[in-house]
Scaffold this motif. Structure first.
Motif, mmCIF file in Angstrom:
data_model
loop_
_atom_site.group_PDB
_atom_site.id
_atom_site.type_symbol
_atom_site.label_atom_id
_atom_site.label_comp_id
_atom_site.label_asym_id
_atom_site.label_seq_id
_atom_site.Cartn_x
_atom_site.Cartn_y
_atom_site.Cartn_z
ATOM 1 N N ALA A 19 0.841 -1.202 0.000
ATOM 2 C CA ALA A 19 0.000 0.000 0.000
ATOM 3 C C ALA A 19 0.874 1.250 0.000
ATOM 4 O O ALA A 19 0.580 2.234 -0.705
ATOM 5 C CB ALA A 19 -0.928 -0.008 1.229
ATOM 6 N N LEU A 20 1.945 1.238 0.781
ATOM 7 C CA LEU A 20 2.894 2.355 0.786
ATOM 8 C C LEU A 20 3.531 2.530 -0.582
ATOM 9 O O LEU A 20 3.706 3.661 -1.053
ATOM 10 C CB LEU A 20 3.962 2.110 1.853
ATOM 11 C CG LEU A 20 5.062 3.165 1.961
ATOM 12 C CD1 LEU A 20 4.472 4.500 2.401
ATOM 13 C CD2 LEU A 20 6.144 2.700 2.958
ATOM 14 N N PHE A 21 3.887 1.406 -1.215
ATOM 15 C CA PHE A 21 4.462 1.453 -2.557
ATOM 16 C C PHE A 21 3.522 2.179 -3.527
ATOM 17 O O PHE A 21 3.942 3.054 -4.287
ATOM 18 C CB PHE A 21 4.730 0.024 -3.038
ATOM 19 C CG PHE A 21 5.152 -0.074 -4.475
ATOM 20 C CD1 PHE A 21 6.484 0.089 -4.828
ATOM 21 C CD2 PHE A 21 4.230 -0.338 -5.477
ATOM 22 C CE1 PHE A 21 6.885 -0.009 -6.160
ATOM 23 C CE2 PHE A 21 4.615 -0.427 -6.800
ATOM 24 C CZ PHE A 21 5.946 -0.261 -7.140
ATOM 25 N N ALA A 22 2.236 1.820 -3.490
ATOM 26 C CA ALA A 22 1.263 2.455 -4.381
ATOM 27 C C ALA A 22 1.085 3.926 -4.043
ATOM 28 O O ALA A 22 0.909 4.765 -4.937
ATOM 29 C CB ALA A 22 -0.076 1.717 -4.293
ATOM 30 N N TRP A 23 1.130 4.265 -2.760
ATOM 31 C CA TRP A 23 0.938 5.659 -2.335
ATOM 32 C C TRP A 23 2.125 6.540 -2.708
ATOM 33 O O TRP A 23 1.955 7.681 -3.152
ATOM 34 C CB TRP A 23 0.716 5.690 -0.828
ATOM 35 C CG TRP A 23 0.499 7.075 -0.290
ATOM 36 C CD1 TRP A 23 -0.620 7.853 -0.404
ATOM 37 C CD2 TRP A 23 1.448 7.853 0.451
ATOM 38 N NE1 TRP A 23 -0.441 9.069 0.218
ATOM 39 C CE2 TRP A 23 0.823 9.091 0.758
ATOM 40 C CE3 TRP A 23 2.746 7.618 0.893
ATOM 41 C CZ2 TRP A 23 1.474 10.089 1.478
ATOM 42 C CZ3 TRP A 23 3.394 8.610 1.616
ATOM 43 C CH2 TRP A 23 2.762 9.826 1.899
ATOM 44 N N VAL A 24 3.353 6.035 -2.553
ATOM 45 C CA VAL A 24 4.555 6.813 -2.863
ATOM 46 C C VAL A 24 4.621 7.114 -4.355
ATOM 47 O O VAL A 24 4.986 8.220 -4.777
ATOM 48 C CB VAL A 24 5.824 6.069 -2.396
ATOM 49 C CG1 VAL A 24 7.082 6.753 -2.909
ATOM 50 C CG2 VAL A 24 5.854 5.987 -0.879
ATOM 51 N N GLY A 25 4.256 6.137 -5.180
ATOM 52 C CA GLY A 25 4.195 6.360 -6.625
ATOM 53 C C GLY A 25 5.549 6.605 -7.259
ATOM 54 O O GLY A 25 6.570 6.062 -6.816
#
Length: 307
Positions: A19-25
């Motif tokens: 989820a962090l990976f998707a949020w950081v982009g």
């Protein structure tokens, strides 16, 4: 209770990490995410290890189900192939003819293997102590490929299920990375994540047996000596236990492979005292010293080729 908490924490870290990976982009901060996820993947690998030894559940079916989910689906490592390979290692640790972990595929583990080596292993063996940690950055890729290759064997159990879970992992893993990140950054994320994942896994298993006696067909040892003399414990506190997946109690783990990980610390002084009473060498070192012993052994093994 211990494993319920441990599985829950790892599940939160795993899904939270993605989820962090998707949020950081599209950001260079993703390299930090790659480092964190390498640690999470390795910790899931430790859980799969404990499941493979039936330490978590009382019966086989839930162990297999959890192992397939964590191994095949979660981190992309074939559960059936790895457990079979690891059980062979436990049956004959550090045995040239029977332990797959000391087969001379790239690294050689004895002077006999070094002298008889050819091609790439012979080239690397001369200075393999210097190659060891750089080569570990490729270990995760090797494990992924070996997992798929094992499914080509007609005797492999659950081939369809294992293949489905492995392919699902690959599709979701690469799909997410190349969807969120531009091509070049995605490639760099893969290099960092898989490289550190392999380095971490290899670095936690290396202190256990590397640099310990390598057995041959001429060695006739009973069960206790076969397990104790080829294993090394690593001293440390709670941090070391967590970082090494409690495999730092390698001697106790090999003597009692079904013993749940949190009990190994309690068994350690009992086993050490018993070995002292019957005159069996019991080796326990610090983490840095264990690496020094392993690397010194690898360098000595390559000496005949340097001469």
């Amino acid at each position: 209770m211990y494993y319920a908490v441990r599985i829950s924490i790892n599940a939160v870290l795993y899904f939270g990490g993605w989820a962090l990976f998707a949020w950081v982009g599209d950001s260079w901060l993703q390299l930090l995410v790659a480092v964190a996820m390498a640690v999470v993947f390795a910790q899931l690998g430790f859980l799969a290890h404990d499941l493979g030894h039936r330490q978590v559940f009382r019966t086989r079916p839930p162990s297999d189900i959890a192992g397939l989910i964590i191994g095949n689906f979660g981190v992309g490592l074939g559960w059936g192939w790895w457990t079979t390979k690891h059980n062979r290692h436990h049956a004959n640790p550090n045995h040239e003819d029977h332990d797959p972990d000391v087969s001379p595929a790239v690294i050689v583990w004895s002077e006999g293997q070094a002298v008889n080596s050819a091609g790439l292993p012979r080239f690397i063996a001369k200075y393999q102590a210097y190659w060891f940690f750089p080569l570990l950055t490729l270990e995760a890729w090797h494990l992924h490929i070996a997992s798929f290759k094992a499914l080509l064997e007609p005797t492999t159990k659950r081939r369809g299920l294992e293949l489905t879970l492995l392919v699902t992992h690959v599709v979701l893993y690469f799909g997410l990375i190349f969807t969120v990140l531009p091509f070049g950054m995605a490639l760099l994320f893969l290099v960092v994540h898989q490289g550190l994942f392999g380095l971490y896994l290899g670095s936690t298993f290396a202190p256990n047996h590397k640099g310990m006696p390598v057995l041959t067909k001429d060695d006739k040892l009973d069960f206790l000596r076969k397990q104790v003399l080829t294993s090394r414990n690593v001293r440390g506190g709670v941090f070391t236990d967590i970082a090494l997946g409690q495999l730092n109690y390698q001697i106790e783990h090999h003597l009692f492979p079904h013993m749940p990980a949190p009990n190994l610390r309690r068994a350690q002084p009992i086993v050490e005292q018993y070995c002292a009473e019957i005159g069996v060498d019991y080796l326990q070192t610090g983490l840095v010293e264990s690496y020094g012993q392993a690397l010194s052994h690898l360098h000595e093994v390559g000496a005949p080729l340097r001469r």
